[in-house]
Every structure is written in structure tokens, then in C-alpha cells.
Motif scaffolding. Structure first.
Motif, short mmCIF file in Angstrom:
data_model
loop_
_atom_site.label_atom_id
_atom_site.label_comp_id
_atom_site.label_asym_id
_atom_site.label_seq_id
_atom_site.Cartn_x
_atom_site.Cartn_y
_atom_site.Cartn_z
N PRO A 95 1.14 -1.13 0.35
CA PRO A 95 0.39 0.37 -0.01
C PRO A 95 1.02 0.68 0.24
CG PRO A 95 -0.12 -0.71 1.72
CD PRO A 95 0.98 -2.05 1.21
N TYR A 96 2.60 1.44 0.09
CA TYR A 96 3.06 2.55 0.63
C TYR A 96 3.34 3.20 -1.24
CZ TYR A 96 3.79 1.38 5.26
OH TYR A 96 3.15 1.34 7.01
N TYR A 97 3.23 1.94 -2.35
CA TYR A 97 3.50 2.24 -3.52
C TYR A 97 2.17 2.54 -3.91
CZ TYR A 97 3.72 1.39 -8.25
OH TYR A 97 3.33 2.38 -9.73
N ALA A 98 0.84 2.02 -4.00
CA ALA A 98 -0.11 2.86 -4.42
C ALA A 98 -0.23 4.48 -3.51
CB ALA A 98 -1.40 1.74 -3.76
N THR A 99 0.14 4.22 -2.05
CA THR A 99 -0.52 5.40 -1.83
C THR A 99 0.80 6.72 -2.14
OG1 THR A 99 -1.21 4.05 0.14
CG2 THR A 99 -0.45 7.02 0.33
N ALA A 100 2.32 6.56 -2.91
CA ALA A 100 2.91 7.06 -3.02
C ALA A 100 2.36 7.92 -3.98
CB ALA A 100 4.29 6.80 -3.43
N CYS A 101 1.48 6.84 -5.24
CA CYS A 101 1.17 6.94 -6.37
C CYS A 101 0.05 7.90 -6.53
CB CYS A 101 1.03 6.27 -7.14
SG CYS A 101 2.32 4.92 -7.48
N CYS A 102 -1.47 7.52 -5.54
CA CYS A 102 -2.13 8.48 -5.29
C CYS A 102 -2.30 9.76 -5.16
CB CYS A 102 -3.10 7.48 -4.81
SG CYS A 102 -3.61 6.14 -5.85
N ALA A 103 -1.12 9.45 -3.57
CA ALA A 103 -1.44 11.43 -2.87
C ALA A 103 -0.17 12.12 -3.59
CB ALA A 103 -0.79 10.94 -1.51
N LEU A 104 0.50 11.87 -4.29
CA LEU A 104 1.76 12.56 -4.94
C LEU A 104 0.80 13.58 -6.24
CD1 LEU A 104 4.78 10.95 -4.64
CD2 LEU A 104 4.45 13.01 -3.71
N ALA A 105 -0.59 12.39 -6.76
CA ALA A 105 -0.56 13.16 -7.84
C ALA A 105 -1.93 13.61 -7.63
CB ALA A 105 -1.85 11.48 -8.33
N ALA A 162 14.14 -0.93 1.95
CA ALA A 162 14.83 0.78 1.20
C ALA A 162 13.33 0.92 0.56
CB ALA A 162 15.38 0.14 0.89
N GLU A 163 12.44 0.02 -0.42
CA GLU A 163 11.71 0.30 -1.46
C GLU A 163 10.55 1.64 -0.75
OE1 GLU A 163 8.94 -1.60 -5.32
OE2 GLU A 163 10.14 -2.48 -3.83
N GLU A 164 10.23 0.26 0.33
CA GLU A 164 8.81 0.95 0.82
C GLU A 164 9.30 2.90 1.29
OE1 GLU A 164 5.52 -2.29 1.49
OE2 GLU A 164 8.06 -2.80 1.98
N THR A 165 10.47 2.35 1.99
CA THR A 165 10.83 3.64 3.41
C THR A 165 10.47 4.74 2.25
OG1 THR A 165 11.64 2.07 4.39
CG2 THR A 165 12.25 4.96 4.52
N ALA A 166 11.56 4.38 0.78
CA ALA A 166 11.22 5.93 -0.08
C ALA A 166 10.19 6.22 -0.03
CB ALA A 166 12.30 5.11 -1.51
N TYR A 167 8.98 5.32 -0.64
CA TYR A 167 7.98 6.13 -1.18
C TYR A 167 7.26 6.47 0.05
CZ TYR A 167 7.88 2.47 -4.57
OH TYR A 167 8.49 1.51 -5.65
#
Length: 561
Positions: free
Chosen positions: A429-439, A476-481
């Protein structure tokens, strides 16, 4: 208290000591961008599922012994393969069936190891099948303990899973019957083979099947071999041709002979490039370049992009968009990220190719998609929003303006009560949340401010004690998002956080930044890279993840000066 104050150089000195990366994120990013040209087939992890299909379908292909050894080495202590929970079913079925086929040939150089691996894998499958409904693995993904039930309702939304599982169960049951080893495996509760039968019947008749199904052509068994309704796609270089961008699909189309052909040459290149085992999709040139460059550019990483990369990305986007790989259908996700990236590189082009994916309520990944993806719609919002920023929101662009409003509303409606989003193309959900919240934070207008703030609060509430973020474990990936989301939405005018929220945010960023530095190498590469992205099997796109990490580090340090 401000973000710049709490991330002042003195407060992160210890964090800098944890990594040899120093402050030169730009140099690491330049190396990464250069690798996109040097490795045009992509930097993605190999797949247990896909490799198992080559072991089973193409023992004649070079690198066979290496693929068998890969499967043996990848088996978990509990007998399964792959990620936790329902994500283990497809790779475990594929590996067990492939090794059972290898054992049946009687030609393996390690028969005892192969036989033992098959027995342990079967035991795991039977154990999962007998699990009571509602059982599940722990949140941190530890293997062992209760298992996700062998139930369709509990399986993750993976491409072609409703075709792959019936095919593998039937193949494995054939092996069990031939060897007289126990009761046959049953399909997951709620699943049948009706759709698989329909695909095979259609192929056998000589009719074409939807292009998206070519990616899993291996499920069609004998009907796949030389199927007249399947036309391999020529690659731009080398004269090779691929079926559905998939090594397994290519092996199925070639059949048992492995005769020389453009498809055989594609397979040879794929196994040579990855050393024997193979990923689910390759090459993924446009997909990898779009995501990598957009993560870097969105974060403002100072890196020069070679003209040939820009021109190649621009040329790949045709009137109907661009596909992630040769033989796959064009899709709104790869197309929108490519268009957004070109806009960030100041080579904008009108994103009119995306209208082909518009539905009454949202944008589909491709025509005929079953379900819907928040991250795809977030990426379309990025593409439209950045185009309007550069071209202006005049009357001639009224359709794009209206679409951004529709997309923003749809994304807000898909936000979960706790503030996150989930998606069908990624575990986390950290990837999905990053994509949606940033947009939404950048292009969603004032109406989206509450949704962005809710996403920030969810990130703050779910940070782990060590400073990381992660679905199964801190990565690291999810922390970066998470860091990119916290840092990029902090400057959004519509965010308007309270003083308390801002103080929590800056403390979380400081803690997360220090932890991220400890999780990566001097070049910004994660020390561990679990597969979290959805294909037929989970995969890890190394270049894309590294770009997200470098973007997060750059943002944290820029705010810290």
C-alpha cells in the motif's frame, strides 16, 4: 519548528556516517541513467514461476541445468516458493510441477535433490489446501505458522491466475497419477477450469485470442504450439520475435522441437542475459525508462538524460499508446508514465493517446480490463495535470481539465478509511499511496487536500520503530515511497497541515532518512530487494526501485540544507 530545522546538517551527521553515498546522489543517478542504455532489456528479477515453465516446457533450451539449480536453491524451509501468503501458490505449483517433470525424465544430474524438493513442495501445497478458511500468515510475512487457505477468495489479484492455477494443478496431477503418489490436488475453492478450456478451444480452432492473454500462452498446453492465431512480435533490434514478452509463452509456442526461428533466438537472448533463469516479462524498455526517469525528475534529482533515451521514449508512444513489452497490448499505465516523464523532461506532447482508455467513471489499464487500478488512474492524472501545467488550461484543453476533476474524484473515492490506497499492480500500500497522494497533492486541487492529509497521517501512524516502512517488513523501496510522499506533499499549497502534524512529519522524515541510509549501498542500491511488483509472479524492478530511493535521499538532503 520546521522541516529544514530538524533536518539541519548537524542532526543527520550520524545518518551520513551510515552510508558511503555521501551527498552525491547526482553521481549515483547519472550511473543509473547510463545503465538504462547499457541494459535495454531491463533490470528486473528472475521469476520462479517463469523459470519453472521453461524447465517443464523447454528442457532442450540452453541453461536448463542452471534453471533446475535455481529452483532447488529458491525453495523455502517450509517447502514452498515465493512470497508470504497467497503469493506462494503460483510459484510453488510451478516449481513443483517443473521438478516433477524433471524427475520423470530421469536425466537430472541431481535426482535425490529433485525428488526431495518435490516431496517437500507437495507437502506444503497439501498443508495449504487443508488450512481452515480465514487462516492467514502474520503481517510481517514470516513463513510457517498458519497458512493462507487454498481459496480463490484469498488469492492475490495476479495476472492470469485464473488460467495459470488450473493449468498447473492439472499438469501436476498428471505427474502424481503416473507415479502413483497420493491423492490429486484440488483447485482452490471457488475456482474452476472453464475459462482455461475456452482459451484452449479457441486457440485450437485457429482463432485469435485477446492480446493480453498471449503473456500467459503457456497455459494453453498443446494448443499453444504454433497456434496460427498467434503472431510473434518483432523486436526493434536483432531480428528476434517474442510472444507476449514472455519466455514461457515463447517456449509454449515453439513446442518440443525448439527449431531455430526468431522466437528461439529471443529465448536464447533472454536466458543468456539473465544467466539461465528468466523474468516473467522481458524486455521492458519503455516501462523501465518511464518509471525510473519520472521518479528521479519528480524528486528534482539533478541528472542529465541522454537525448537518445528521450527520443526513444518519445518514439515508443504511438497513437494507441505504448506497451510494457513486445507482444503485450498498449496500456494506460506505461503510456501515462511515459507522457508524464516527457513532460518533466520538457519534451511535452499532447496526451491524447490516453483517451482510448477512458471509461464513464475512470481510465482502464487496457480495454476489457477486469477490475480497476488506482495507480493507473493516478498516473493518468499526472500526465494530464503536467500537460495542463505546461500547455495551459484554456478552452482548447477543457477536456483534459474535466478529466483531471473526474480522476481526482475517483481516486478520492477509492481511498481506504485509514488513509491508504491498495492496488492490483503492487503488493505494498506504500507504493499505491505514494502514487495516489502525490498525484492528488499536485493536480487534485483543494478538494483533494483532506485525502492527502489522511494519507500523511496513515504514513505517520504506520512507520516502524526502526524508522522504516513496509507491508511485510521494512524495506528500502517502501521507505523511499513514504519519504517521497511526506516530503513532496509538505510543499503542496493545499496540504495545510497543523503544527502538530508538521512536527510529526519532520520527525518521521528524520528517522526514516537515517534508516534508509542504513538500508542502501554507496550507490543507492537497496541491500535487500524483495519482489513486490505484480506479474504472473512477483518481481523486483531494480532500476525503478533505485530511482525511488535516490529521489527520497535527494529530497531529504535538499530539505536538510
Amino acid at each position: 519548528m520546521t522541516l529544514d530545522h530538524l533536518l539541519a546538517p548537524g542532526t543527520v551527521r550520524r545518518a551520513h556516517e551510515l552510508s558511503t553515498l555521501g551527498g552525491d546522489v547526482g553521481a549515483a543517478a547519472a550511473e543509473l541513467v547510463a545503465s538504462l542504455s547499457a541494459e535495454p532489456w531491463g533490470q528486473v528479477s528472475v521469476s520462479v514461476y517463469e523459470t519453472g515453465r521453461l524447465v517443464s516446457l523447454a528442457p532442450w533450451l540452453t541453461g536448463h541445468a542452471a534453471r533446475v539449480e535455481f529452483l532447488l536453491a529458491a525453495q523455502r524451509p517450509d517447502g514452498g516458493w515465493g512470497a508470504p501468503g497467497g503469493y506462494a501458490l503460483v510459484p510453488t505449483l510451478s516449481a513443483v510441477e517443473a521438478l516433477a517433470a524433471e524427475r520423470g525424465r530421469g536425466t537430472s544430474h541431481a535426482p535425490l535433490a529433485v525428488g526431495g524438493s518435490v516431496r517437500r513442495g507437495l507437502a506444503a501445497l497439501r498443508r495449504w489446501a487443508d488450512a481452515p478458511s480465514g487462516a492467514g500468515e502474520s503481517r510481517d510475512g514470516r513463513h510457517g505458522g498458519p497458512y493462507v487457505p487454498y481459496d480463490l477468495r484469498e488469492l492475490p489479484d495476479m495476472p492470469a491466475v485464473e488460467l495459470i492455477v488450473p493449468d498447473l494443478v492439472a499438469r501436476l496431477n498428471d505427474h502424481l497419477a503416473a507415479l502413483g503418489e497420493g491423492e490429486p490436488l484440488a483447485l482452490p475453492r471457488g475456482m474452476d477450469g472453464a475459462k482455461l478450456t475456452l482459451v484452449r478451444t479457441r486457440l485450437a480452432s485457429g482463432a485469435a485470442i485477446p492480446q493480453k492473454m498471449l503473456h500467459a500462452l503457456e497455459v494453453a498446453a498443446d494448443a499453444a504450439t504454433g497456434a496460427p492465431g498467434v503472431v510473434p512480435t518483432l523486436l526493434q533490434e536483432g531480428g528476434d520475435a517474442a510472444v507476449g514478452a514472455s519466455p514461457a509463452a515463447c517456449a509454449a509456442w515453439l513446442g518440443g522441437s525448439g527449431a531455430d526461428s526468431p522466437v528461439r533466438r529471443y529465448l536464447n537472448r533472454a536466458v543468456d542475459h539473465y544467466g539461465g533463469p528468466v523474468p516473467c516479462a522481458t524486455p521492458v524498455t519503455a516501462f523501465e525508462r518511464g518509471w525510473t526517469l519520472s521518479w528521479l525528475r519528480r524528486a528534482g534529482v539533478p541528472v542529465s538524460v541522454p537525448e537518445e533515451l528521450v527520443a526513444g521514449l518519445d518514439a515508443a508512444i504511438g497513437p494507441g499508446g505504448v506497451a510494457a513489452g513486445p507482444g503485450l497490448p498498449p496500456d494506460a499505465d506505461t503510456t501515462s508514465v511515459g507522457l508524464y516523464t516527457l513532460a518533466l523532461l520538457r519534451v511535452p506532447r499532447e496526451p491524447d493517446a490516453l483517451w482510448a482508455y477512458e471509461t464513464e467513471t475512470h481510465f482502464c489499464t487496457w480495454q476489457g480490463e477486469e477490475g480497476a487500478s488506482p495507480t493507473v488512474n493516478a498516473h493518468v492524472l499526472d500526465a494530464f495535470g503536467e500537460y495542463l501545467r505546461l500547455a495551459g488550461a484554456g478552452a482548447e484543453n477543457a477536456r483534459y481539465t474535466a478529466a483531471t476533476g473526474k480522476l481526482s474524484a475517483w481516486l478520492r473515492d477509492r481511498q481506504l478509511p485509514e488513509g491508504s490506497w491498495r492496488d492490483r499492480w503492487h503488493v505494498s500500500p506504500y507504493y499505491a499511496t505514494a502514487c495516489c497522494a502525490l498525484a492528488l497533492g499536485e493536480y487534485g486541487g483543494a478538494e483533494s487536500a483532506p485525502a492527502v492529509r489522511a494519507a500523511v497521517r496513515w504514513l505517520l501512524d504506520t512507520q516502524r520503530e526502526d524508522g522504516s516502512w513496509g507491508h511485510w517488513a521494512g524495506t528500502a523501496e517502501e521507505t523511499a515511497y513514504a519519504l517521497q510522499t511526506l516530503l513532496l506533499t509538505a510543499s503542496a499549497p493545499s496540504a495545510a497541515p497543523s503544527v502538530e502534524e508538521e512536527e510529526r512529519r519532520v520527525r518521521a522524515v528524520r528517522h526514516g532518512h537515517r534508516r534508509l541510509l542504513a538500508m542502501v549501498t554507496g550507490g543507492g542500491e537497496p541491500l535487500e530487494g524483495p519482489a513486490l511488483w505484480h506479474d504472473k509472479d512477483l518481481y523486483y524492478p531494480a532500476a525503478i526501485v533505485r530511482a525511488a530511493v535516490l529521489g527520497a535521499l535527494h529530497l531529504a538532503r535538499r530539505h536538510g540544507r
